[in-house]
Every structure is written in structure tokens, then in C-alpha cells.
Design a protein around this motif. Structure first.
Motif, short mmCIF file in Angstrom:
data_model
loop_
_atom_site.label_atom_id
_atom_site.label_comp_id
_atom_site.label_asym_id
_atom_site.label_seq_id
_atom_site.Cartn_x
_atom_site.Cartn_y
_atom_site.Cartn_z
N GLN A 31 0.87 -1.17 0.00
CA GLN A 31 0.00 0.00 0.00
C GLN A 31 0.91 1.23 0.00
O GLN A 31 1.90 1.27 0.73
N VAL A 32 0.63 2.21 -0.86
CA VAL A 32 1.50 3.38 -0.95
C VAL A 32 0.76 4.65 -0.53
O VAL A 32 -0.33 4.93 -1.02
N VAL A 33 1.33 5.37 0.41
CA VAL A 33 0.80 6.67 0.80
C VAL A 33 1.84 7.71 0.40
O VAL A 33 3.00 7.63 0.83
N LEU A 34 1.43 8.63 -0.46
CA LEU A 34 2.37 9.63 -0.93
C LEU A 34 2.06 10.98 -0.30
O LEU A 34 0.90 11.37 -0.21
N CYS A 35 3.09 11.67 0.17
CA CYS A 35 2.91 12.98 0.79
C CYS A 35 3.84 13.99 0.10
O CYS A 35 4.96 13.65 -0.25
N THR A 36 3.36 15.21 -0.06
CA THR A 36 4.25 16.28 -0.53
C THR A 36 4.13 17.47 0.42
O THR A 36 3.06 17.72 0.97
N ASP A 37 5.26 18.16 0.57
CA ASP A 37 5.29 19.31 1.49
C ASP A 37 4.29 20.37 1.05
O ASP A 37 3.68 21.04 1.87
N ASP A 38 4.15 20.54 -0.29
CA ASP A 38 3.30 21.62 -0.80
C ASP A 38 1.91 21.14 -1.25
O ASP A 38 1.11 21.94 -1.75
N GLY A 39 1.65 19.88 -1.09
CA GLY A 39 0.33 19.34 -1.43
C GLY A 39 0.05 19.19 -2.91
O GLY A 39 -1.08 18.96 -3.32
N THR A 40 1.09 19.28 -3.75
CA THR A 40 0.87 19.15 -5.19
C THR A 40 0.63 17.70 -5.62
O THR A 40 0.22 17.44 -6.74
#
Lengths: 259, 303
Positions: A156-165
Motif C-alpha cells: 500500500q502506498v501513501v504519498l505525501c508532498t510538502d506543498d500538497g501538489t
């Protein structure tokens, strides 16, 4: 003693650019691939430079005799290495260091990767397949790498970005906390920037889960002889002292590291 | 095959290539690649009487044709060395040289006295480490202080005594003569040259210790010059080191006056460098029709 670390000039069988200043190399080095473990690294020579550059192993294909490395251009040395074309040769030494301690594949694991700390988690997550979850963090969508590879590994992959893009907006530590509230894995593995590792280690402690972190430091020999890549750690007797990332690490049990 | 054996202070080396202190740990690490017995000798990681933690990282920086380091003599102390490290080297067919450092004359003497009763073959006195605040290079920069520490150590040292010299001095040959007069059996040179690098983005030194020791090919001509100057002013053997990376450098250093040579930083980029140097020298000697490597020592013909 039979040699277990090798150095030589090996052909690049595949090279792609996967994000700005990030390159993905597959190198044919059967001797290195044969003994490599998840979380270990290779030490690569940049033409015209004295010191080799340590780069973590992303994927190991023992059958084909290949290793895959995903590296970021950080300065002149890594820029030189990144110029090596497909079909060209790379001077590689390895495999080096202690990798992640893998449990039975039936156990559950969460891997947490931040930025260029994401690639070494791929081999680890592949060991657990669907029993693993990967929480991957990047600055923004343009810096995101290897998402498909992690999905192919079955986790299962959860992706996060600092700027929410892309994916969730925010740090991986927030996503890890949310995940731990729902289910506790047998082990957590992490590689990324120091503040991230510190946060992951604190969460693991809070929830009482075993945790291993991969550390980084400027390196010399890569094999434990020169003692430059010092990392402050706690000894069994409670005293703190300098361990060495290339020899004792790069993977340490999180509770040993003095952040 | 030419004779590669050399004899220094009565100790036989099967070849003139020695691993330089600080670059080969306690002799175990590179065994994952090749046996330590390829070397004529190994100079072990610099040690002190008590354990030392060393300096905070970063401890290393890239430089043009070289590197800076500021390890700061991290070592487990002599008792841990004798208990854990030295036994592991038992039976390894190479000359074992203990590199000894201290912060006072008394601590040097106490350490060397302890080492004298062990199975090491020789002692290399480190009066030239640039990375420690007390002792180290401070002893190696004047004739008087160098002489005082060698005098005290000589009294308790039952092993052949090599003194490792600092290049951060006005007249290295005068220091060599001063330690010779106090009973040093050989000198080795050069230790690293004091240097510094600054990250222009952060305006911070790259090394946490601010300054560190420069080694690698960049220092090789300085080392050759100093070995040449020292060899002409002392009668004891000179061991040459500093930036040697290939067999031609080893030959050059021996022509300058070195009876043996040490290889250090080169191993970091070419771990097999010592083996290539030994093989290359051997082949060159054969091609030249020279039967014994000792024949080339000090044979430079100055203008």
C-alpha cells in the motif's frame, strides 16, 4: 577469507532520468549483486575526484547480476557520476555496510522514505510485498520518484508532498501517526532527512514498535578503516560515543542513534 | 622476480609497501577484499593510552587531488587494542606497527611502555597529528619538544622506534636530527598538512573541527622534497609517505631516500592500490634488470 566486497568497472545497462537532478542506473555487477542486501550501499568513483560517493542500493537482481541505484546530483562529484551514459562504465565498490534486518515476509512492516531516502526502501518493501505499507514524502509533485515501483512491489502506498501538489499535503510523520493509530506493524524502517528520522524514531518509541533507520554522513574509505563517517550512538552500557555509518551502519536500530 | 624485501631497524619486511596509519584501521576491514598479508607491514590506527571519541562530524572534505580529515585520533585505548584488536591479527604474515599518540610526555611513555610488552613488531610515535587540541602535532613542531618526548619514550620502548614527523614546520630535517639524537631508530614522513575548506553557501568550514589534515596526491611533491631533505641529514632509515598512489610514486619516493613507503589515502579511491604498487614495482625492477629493490634507495642524482 573469501572476498565479500568487490571493486571494479561495471557497465551501466540502463539509465533514466526520473526527476530533476535524479538519475536511475541499473549496473551489471554480478559479484556485488550476489552478496548485496537491502539497505546496503555502494561506493562510486567520480572521475577526477579523490573521494568515492556512497549511494544506497535501491534494488537487487541476483539472477541478472544487476543492482539498481537511484541517485541525486548534490555537487560536482555526483554531477560527474550522473553524466555516465547507458552503455558506459561505473567504478563501483560494494556491497558495503549493514543493511535492514528483514523479518519473515509474513510479518508486517511500514517503510518511510523522504526524498532521496526513498530508493533504499524499495528492496526492503519488496521483501514484505502486500504485508508492507510505504509512506513516501517529497518536496512537491515534480520531485516524486518511484511511486509505480512501490505499487508494483504490492504494498500500500501513501504519498505525501510538502506543498500538497501530489498525495497528502504535509510530512510523512503525520501520515505515519495516522497509520499507527489504525494498525501497528511488526517493524518500521526509515531513510530520509535527519528531522524526519528523528520524528519517525519518536513515533516508533511512542507506539512501542521496533524501528530501524538508515543514516548518512560524509564518508572516506566506506569499509570501516578511516573512521571519518561518525554518527553519535548509545552503547549497551548507556554511554554515548561515535559509531561509523559505513561499518556499524548505515542502518542502525533507532533507539541507538543520538539525534 | 626481483628481491622486494627490505630491513628496517633489524625488522624484515617482505616488501617495502606499508599501510599508512589511519587508513587501514586495525587491519581487519579490508580483509573483506584481500588479506592484510599482501603488505610488507601495516601501521595500525593511531592509539592513545585512554579511549578517545574523536572530533564531531563532518570529519572529511574533498580537495583538489586530495582530501582533508579531522578524525581526531578516535580509538578504543591501548587496553581494548591489546584485548580485542591485536589478537585478531595473530598469524597475519606482515610487520605490525603500533602508532602511538599522547597529550603529555608521560602519556606517550605510559602507552609505549604498555605496547612494548605486546606482540607488535614496531612502534611508530605519532608526534604529528594535526587534529587534536593537546599533544599530537604540538610535540612535532619544535626540536626541543620532539626531542623531549622521544627521550622519555626511548627509555621505556623495547621495540624498534619510528618517529612520524609533521610537515607543518620550517625545517623538518632539523626535527629529524633532533629525534635521531635521542635514539629514534627510524623516521616516517610526512603526516598530513594542515588545511581548511569553507562552504561558500553557509560560510561555514566544511569540517566541524574547522581545520584538518590534507593528504592524497596533492601532497606528494611536498613529501618527496621532505624525504629527500631528511634522508641527506640523518643516518637512520626514512620511511616515505604522502600522496603515493601508484608504483611510479613508490619508486620516486625510494629514489628520494625512503627505505620503505606507506600508502594511505589512495586506498580510499583505489582499494587495490597497494597490490598494484607491489606488482608494478616488481615488474619495473625486472625490466630495469635491478635484482634488489634496496639498490634504488636514495639514488636520485640532484643537479
Amino acid at each position: 577469507m573469501e572476498p565479500s566486497v568487490f571493486q571494479g568497472s561495471y557497465p551501466v545497462v540502463r539509465k533514466t532520468a526520473c526527476a530533476k537532478q535524479i538519475y536511475d542506473f541499473t549496473v551489471h555487477c554480478p559479484d556485488i549483486a550476489q552478496t548485496a542486501q537491502a539497505g546496503q550501499f555502494v561506493h562510486i568513483k567520480a572521475a577526477g575526484f579523490t573521494l568515492r560517493r556512497p549511494i544506497s542500493i535501491c534494488r537487487i537482481d541476483r539472477e541478472k547480476g544487476n543492482i539498481r541505484i537511484v541517485m541525486e546530483v548534490r555537487g560536482d562529484g555526483t554531477a560527474q557520476i550522473a553524466q555516465t551514459p547507458e552503455g558506459g562504465m561505473l567504478d563501483v565498490m560494494g556491497p558495503l555496510g549493514h543493511g535492514f534486518q528483514l523479518l519473515e515476509p509474513t510479518e508486517t512492516a511500514i517503510v518511510v522514505g523522504g526524498g532521496i531516502g526513498v530508493p533504499p526502501m524499495l528492496e526492503t518493501v519488496s521483501h514484505y510485498g502486500k504485508n508492507a505499507a510505504a509512506i513516501l514524502g517529497f518536496r512537491s509533485a515534480s520531485a516524486a520518484i518511484l511511486e509505480e515501483d512501490f505499487q508494483k512491489a504490492g504494498c500500500q502506498v501513501v504519498l505525501c508532498t510538502d506543498d500538497g501538489t501530489k498525495g497528502k499535503k504535509g510530512f510523512v510523520t503525520q501520515a505515519l501517526k495516522e497509520s499507527l493509530e489504525q494498525t501497528k506493524p511488526s517493524i518500521i524502517y526509515a531513510c530520509g532527512p535527519l528531522p524526519m528520522l528523528k520524528g519517525v524514531a519518536a513515533l516508533a518509541k511512542e507506539y512501542g514498535i521496533r524501528c530501524q533507520v538508515s543514516m548518512e554522513e560524509r564518508m572516506g574509505c566506506g569499509i570501516g578503516a578511516c573512521l571519518v563517517c561518525a554518527c553519535k550512538t548509545k552503547r549497551p552500557d548507556g554511554e554515548t560515543g561515535y559509531s561509523h555509518v559505513c561499518k556499524n551502519g548505515p542502518v542502525f536500530n533507532a533507539e541507538e542513534v543520538v539525534f | 622476480m626481483a628481491g622486494l624485501g627490505v630491513k628496517i631497524c633489524g625488522v624484515e619486511f617482505k616488501n617495502p609497501v606499508i599501510a599508512a596509519s589511519g587508513c587501514f584501521g586495525f587491519g581487519q576491514e579490508y580483509a573483506k577484499m584481500y588479506p592484510a598479508s599482501v603488505f610488507g607491514g601495516i601501521s595500525l590506527k593511531g592509539m592513545t593510552f585512554e579511549e578517545r571519541q574523536g572530533n564531531p562530524p563532518p570529519r572529511i572534505a574533498e580537495t583538489p587531488s586530495g582530501m582533508l580529515n579531522s578524525v581526531g585520533l578516535q580509538n578504543p585505548g591501548v587496553e581494548a587494542f591489546l584485548k580485542h584488536e591485536l589478537p585478531a591479527l595473530k598469524g597475519v604474515d606482515t610487520v605490525l606497527i603500533a602508532n602511538a599518540a599522547g597529550s603529555t610526555v608521560e602519556s606517550y611513555a605510559a602507552l609505549v611502555e604498555r605496547l612494548s610488552d605486546s606482540d607488535v613488531d614496531m612502534v611508530e610515535l605519532n608526534i604529528s597529528c594535526p587534529n587534536v587540541k593537546q599533544g599530537g602535532a604540538a610535540f612535532g613542531v619544535t626540536c626541543e619538544s620532539a626531542a623531549s618526548v622521544v627521550k622519555a619514550v626511548r627509555k621505556v620502548c623495547k621495540k624498534p622506534l619510528i618517529v612520524k614527523l609533521s610537515p607543518n614546520v620550517t625545517d623538518i630535517a632539523a626535527i629529524a636530527q633532533a629525534v635521531e639524537a635521542e635514539g629514534a631508530d627510524a623516521v616516517s614522513l610526512i603526516n598530513t598538512l594542515l588545511g581548511m575548506r569553507i562552504d561558500i553557501k553557509t560560510r561555514r568550514p566544511v569540517l566541524k573541527n574547522n581545520v584538518g589534515g590534507l593528504s592524497g596526491p596533492a601532497v606528494f611533491p611536498v613529501a618527496v622534497r621532505m624525504v629527500w631533505q631528511v634522508a641527506s641529514r640523518v643516518k637512520i632509515p626514512v620511511i616515505g609517505l604522502g600522496g603515493i598512489e601508484k608504483w611510479q610514486d613508490a619508486v620516486e619516493m625510494m629514489m628520494a631516500g625512503a627505505s620503505a613507503i606507506q600508502v594511505g589515502a589512495a586506498m580510499f579511491y583505489d582499494p587495490y592500490a597497494p597490490i598494484k604498487i607491489i606488482d608494478g614495482m616488481n615488474q619495473w625492477l625486472d625490466e630495469q634488470g635491478i635484482k634488489d629493490v634496496n639498490e634504488i634507495v636514495g639514488t636520485v642524482q640532484p643537479w
